[in-house]
Design a protein around this motif. Structure first.
Motif, PDB file in Angstrom:
ATOM      1  N   UNK A 297       0.818  -1.210   0.000  1.00 34.94           N
ATOM      2  CA  UNK A 297       0.000   0.000   0.000  1.00 34.94           C
ATOM      3  C   UNK A 297       0.854   1.264   0.000  1.00 34.94           C
ATOM      4  N   UNK A 298       2.030   1.204   0.609  1.00 35.34           N
ATOM      5  CA  UNK A 298       2.884   2.385   0.626  1.00 35.34           C
ATOM      6  C   UNK A 298       3.660   2.551  -0.678  1.00 35.34           C
ATOM      7  N   UNK A 299       3.453   1.641  -1.629  1.00 30.01           N
ATOM      8  CA  UNK A 299       4.052   1.767  -2.948  1.00 30.01           C
ATOM      9  C   UNK A 299       3.052   2.285  -3.971  1.00 30.01           C
ATOM     10  N   UNK A 300       1.891   2.698  -3.496  1.00 30.98           N
ATOM     11  CA  UNK A 300       0.855   3.247  -4.363  1.00 30.98           C
ATOM     12  C   UNK A 300       0.597   4.709  -4.022  1.00 30.98           C
ATOM     13  N   UNK A 301       0.162   5.453  -5.012  1.00 29.95           N
ATOM     14  CA  UNK A 301      -0.310   6.815  -4.776  1.00 29.95           C
ATOM     15  C   UNK A 301      -1.815   6.769  -4.598  1.00 29.95           C
ATOM     16  N   UNK A 302      -2.274   6.632  -3.359  1.00 30.80           N
ATOM     17  CA  UNK A 302      -3.704   6.447  -3.073  1.00 30.80           C
ATOM     18  C   UNK A 302      -4.410   7.796  -3.145  1.00 30.80           C
ATOM     19  N   UNK A 303      -5.276   7.951  -4.145  1.00 32.21           N
ATOM     20  CA  UNK A 303      -6.017   9.193  -4.347  1.00 32.21           C
ATOM     21  C   UNK A 303      -7.299   9.146  -3.519  1.00 32.21           C
ATOM     22  N   UNK A 304      -7.479  10.122  -2.643  1.00 37.64           N
ATOM     23  CA  UNK A 304      -8.661  10.181  -1.771  1.00 37.64           C
ATOM     24  C   UNK A 304      -9.712  11.162  -2.274  1.00 37.64           C
ATOM     25  N   UNK A 305      -9.289  12.209  -2.951  1.00 34.68           N
ATOM     26  CA  UNK A 305     -10.235  13.207  -3.450  1.00 34.68           C
ATOM     27  C   UNK A 305      -9.712  13.876  -4.700  1.00 34.68           C
ATOM     28  N   UNK A 306     -10.635  14.306  -5.564  1.00 36.19           N
ATOM     29  CA  UNK A 306     -10.265  14.987  -6.809  1.00 36.19           C
ATOM     30  C   UNK A 306     -11.141  16.228  -6.967  1.00 36.19           C
ATOM     31  N   UNK A 307     -10.514  17.357  -7.257  1.00 32.97           N
ATOM     32  CA  UNK A 307     -11.223  18.578  -7.601  1.00 32.97           C
ATOM     33  C   UNK A 307     -10.986  18.908  -9.060  1.00 32.97           C
ATOM     34  N   UNK A 308     -12.045  19.304  -9.783  1.00 28.89           N
ATOM     35  CA  UNK A 308     -11.955  19.546 -11.226  1.00 28.89           C
ATOM     36  C   UNK A 308     -12.439  20.958 -11.523  1.00 28.89           C
ATOM     37  N   UNK A 309     -11.574  21.763 -12.145  1.00 26.10           N
ATOM     38  CA  UNK A 309     -11.872  23.156 -12.477  1.00 26.10           C
ATOM     39  C   UNK A 309     -11.556  23.424 -13.939  1.00 26.10           C
ATOM     40  N   UNK A 310     -12.094  24.539 -14.429  1.00 24.36           N
ATOM     41  CA  UNK A 310     -11.690  25.057 -15.736  1.00 24.36           C
ATOM     42  C   UNK A 310     -10.390  25.828 -15.554  1.00 24.36           C
ATOM     43  N   UNK A 311      -9.406  25.556 -16.400  1.00 24.54           N
ATOM     44  CA  UNK A 311      -8.132  26.266 -16.357  1.00 24.54           C
ATOM     45  C   UNK A 311      -8.146  27.353 -17.429  1.00 24.54           C
ATOM     46  N   UNK A 312      -7.867  28.603 -17.078  1.00 24.79           N
ATOM     47  CA  UNK A 312      -7.831  29.682 -18.073  1.00 24.79           C
ATOM     48  C   UNK A 312      -6.794  29.389 -19.156  1.00 24.79           C
ATOM     49  N   UNK A 313      -6.996  29.920 -20.371  1.00 24.79           N
ATOM     50  CA  UNK A 313      -6.035  29.663 -21.466  1.00 24.79           C
ATOM     51  C   UNK A 313      -4.608  30.058 -21.124  1.00 24.79           C
ATOM     52  N   UNK A 314      -4.438  31.105 -20.288  1.00 25.31           N
ATOM     53  CA  UNK A 314      -3.090  31.554 -19.957  1.00 25.31           C
ATOM     54  C   UNK A 314      -2.309  30.507 -19.163  1.00 25.31           C
ATOM     55  N   UNK A 315      -3.025  29.547 -18.549  1.00 23.80           N
ATOM     56  CA  UNK A 315      -2.360  28.515 -17.766  1.00 23.80           C
ATOM     57  C   UNK A 315      -1.909  27.335 -18.622  1.00 23.80           C
ATOM     58  N   UNK A 316      -2.078  27.464 -19.938  1.00 22.82           N
ATOM     59  CA  UNK A 316      -1.678  26.381 -20.827  1.00 22.82           C
ATOM     60  C   UNK A 316      -0.182  26.119 -20.749  1.00 22.82           C
ATOM     61  N   UNK A 317       0.583  27.149 -20.370  1.00 26.39           N
ATOM     62  CA  UNK A 317       2.026  26.976 -20.264  1.00 26.39           C
ATOM     63  C   UNK A 317       2.416  26.009 -19.155  1.00 26.39           C
ATOM     64  N   UNK A 318       1.464  25.756 -18.228  1.00 28.18           N
ATOM     65  CA  UNK A 318       1.744  24.805 -17.158  1.00 28.18           C
ATOM     66  C   UNK A 318       1.585  23.361 -17.609  1.00 28.18           C
ATOM     67  N   UNK A 319       0.998  23.180 -18.797  1.00 28.96           N
ATOM     68  CA  UNK A 319       0.737  21.822 -19.270  1.00 28.96           C
ATOM     69  C   UNK A 319       2.050  21.094 -19.554  1.00 28.96           C
ATOM     70  N   UNK A 320       2.159  19.879 -19.058  1.00 25.96           N
ATOM     71  CA  UNK A 320       3.337  19.053 -19.322  1.00 25.96           C
ATOM     72  C   UNK A 320       3.149  18.340 -20.657  1.00 25.96           C
TER      73      UNK A 320
END
Length: 414
Positions: A36-59
């Motif tokens: 279990x400590x070798x997993x990234x256990x996701x407990x919650x997810x928040x979903x928002x709209x990202x403004x176009x200017x934040x596109x530079x943060x995209x990997x």
């Protein structure tokens, strides 16, 4: 004799081989184990709209050209709470709140930008060494801004993910979902578990329908009904308030209700227990507080001049909790006035709520399912599709009849 001994030995050897070959697969249950400590256990997810200017943060994980592919959907920002191994409270002695410091010790909050939910999750996985695991996901918070553009991408991604439990809660936030993911309530060290507990307790107290993720997906797929989800808002000091219901037309939000209108919806749909209370003004004497405890409803469908008509019969039982003025007594005449006042209030509120959803063609009550069940000839000849019912729903007629019963009037010290 030697031939017999050889044949018996061969038979015993064959039996042994068969036994070993049958039991060997049972001994390999942990060959692909993952601690279990070798997993990234996701407990919650928040979903928002990202403004176009934040596109530079995209990997650039899923593409080499930042201008391709082009989509007509806005960028999405997901904020996740990942459990920190060994720091989640397991016993009653470890369950106390700890404010922001407590939350920082139990979960790691991280956010990324992507073009779709799957793309954002891929970008997130690129930043985390352990494989992401959604089997313990407790709550999904979607901002109202994002939900108004449609939840098709969210529904598609989570519906196909076999790790997602259908009992997970999905709620709509009035503001940014990221702010709710970053909140740290004082009563719980794990924010996601606090949000889940808030929803579960609201159901037990009769404050909210039991509309978890599986119920929402079921409503979306029905031809004669639209879906709804809890609508929450962030208050001061990290408090999360259930501010009503967000109702949909297909997968898009088209409106929201007030908190007390949740009780109206639950009364029409025969949902119990009843947990809301209301003021019943008594002419010239002040007001009394009435708390509902149980509901019972019946819906009858018929056709009038080729248009569906519904008769809604609602019975409500409850108690008088208190009165605002000590100058009057709770006698049979006063109780009768209170019952008539609440009956009138419920009928008026029910009419207003139904008409509000009719304007958007959003049948959150499931009236269309009654037509499909009891007037199937009309449905097969005149309706057939969900899109057609959405238009017909705007013109249906209905009448609401309410009966209120006061069972207890409380106690008074002598």
């Amino acid at each position: 004799m030697r031939r017999l001994n050889r044949s018996s030995r061969a038979a015993r050897l064959l039996k042994l081989i068969c036994i070993v070959s049958m039991t060997a697969p049972l001994l390999t249950g942990c060959w692909d184990r993952l601690e279990i400590d070798e997993r990234g256990v996701v407990l919650g997810i928040g979903i928002d709209v990202a403004p176009p200017k934040e596109k530079r943060e995209e990997s650039l994980v899923t593409t080499l050209d930042p201008k391709q592919p082009r989509t007509n959907k806005p960028l999405v920002r997901i904020t996740v709470q990942i459990a920190v191994p060994g720091r989640i409270p397991l016993g009653p002695g470890e369950g106390g709140g700890g404010g922001n410091a407590g939350a920082a010790k139990t979960v790691w909050i991280i956010d990324v930008v992507g073009r779709t939910i799957d793309d954002a999750v891929s970008n997130l996985q690129q930043q985390i060494s352990a494989p992401l695991f959604f089997g313990h996901l407790r709550i999904i918070v979607v901002s109202e801004e994002y939900a108004r553009s449609g939840l098709q991408n969210i529904n598609d991604y989570f519906h196909r993910n076999s790790e997602i439990r259908r009992t997970t809660w999905m709620v709509i936030s009035k503001g940014k979902a990221k702010a709710i993911m970053q909140a740290s309530p004082e009563l719980e060290r794990v924010p996601s578990l606090y949000l889940q507990s808030s929803m579960d307790q609201a159901v037990r107290m009769g404050k909210l329908p039991n509309v978890f993720l599986g119920v929402f997906w079921s409503a979306v797929s029905k031809k004669g009904q639209e879906a709804y989800l809890p609508y929450v808002v962030m208050k001061k000091k990290n408090n999360i308030q259930i501010a009503g219901l967000a109702y949909f037309r297909e997968d898009r939000i088209v409106g929201t209700t007030k908190p007390l209108e949740i009780a109206i919806l639950m009364a029409i749909k025969n949902m119990n227990p009843a947990g809301y209370q209301t003021f019943a003004p008594i002419r010239g004497m002040g007001a009394a507080v009435y708390t509902a405890t149980h509901r019972k409803s019946k819906i009858e469908a018929e056709l009038r001049n080729g248009i569906p008509h519904f008769k809604i019969h609602v019975e409500i039982e409850g108690n008088i909790r208190e009165k605002t003025d000590e100058g009057f007594t709770i006698d049979p005449n006063t109780i009768a006035k209170i019952q008539r006042d609440i009956e009138s209030f419920n009928e008026k509120s029910s009419n207003e709520l139904i008409k509000m959803t009719q304007k958007e063609g959003a049948d959150i009550f499931g009236f269309g399912e009654y037509i499909r069940a009891y007037k199937w000839g009309y449905w097969n000849s005149r309706v057939k599709t969900k899109e057609k019912w959405q238009e017909i729903y705007k013109d249906i007629t209905f009448e609401v009849d309410t009966r209120v019963h006061v069972r207890r009037v409380g106690m008074k010290a002598v």
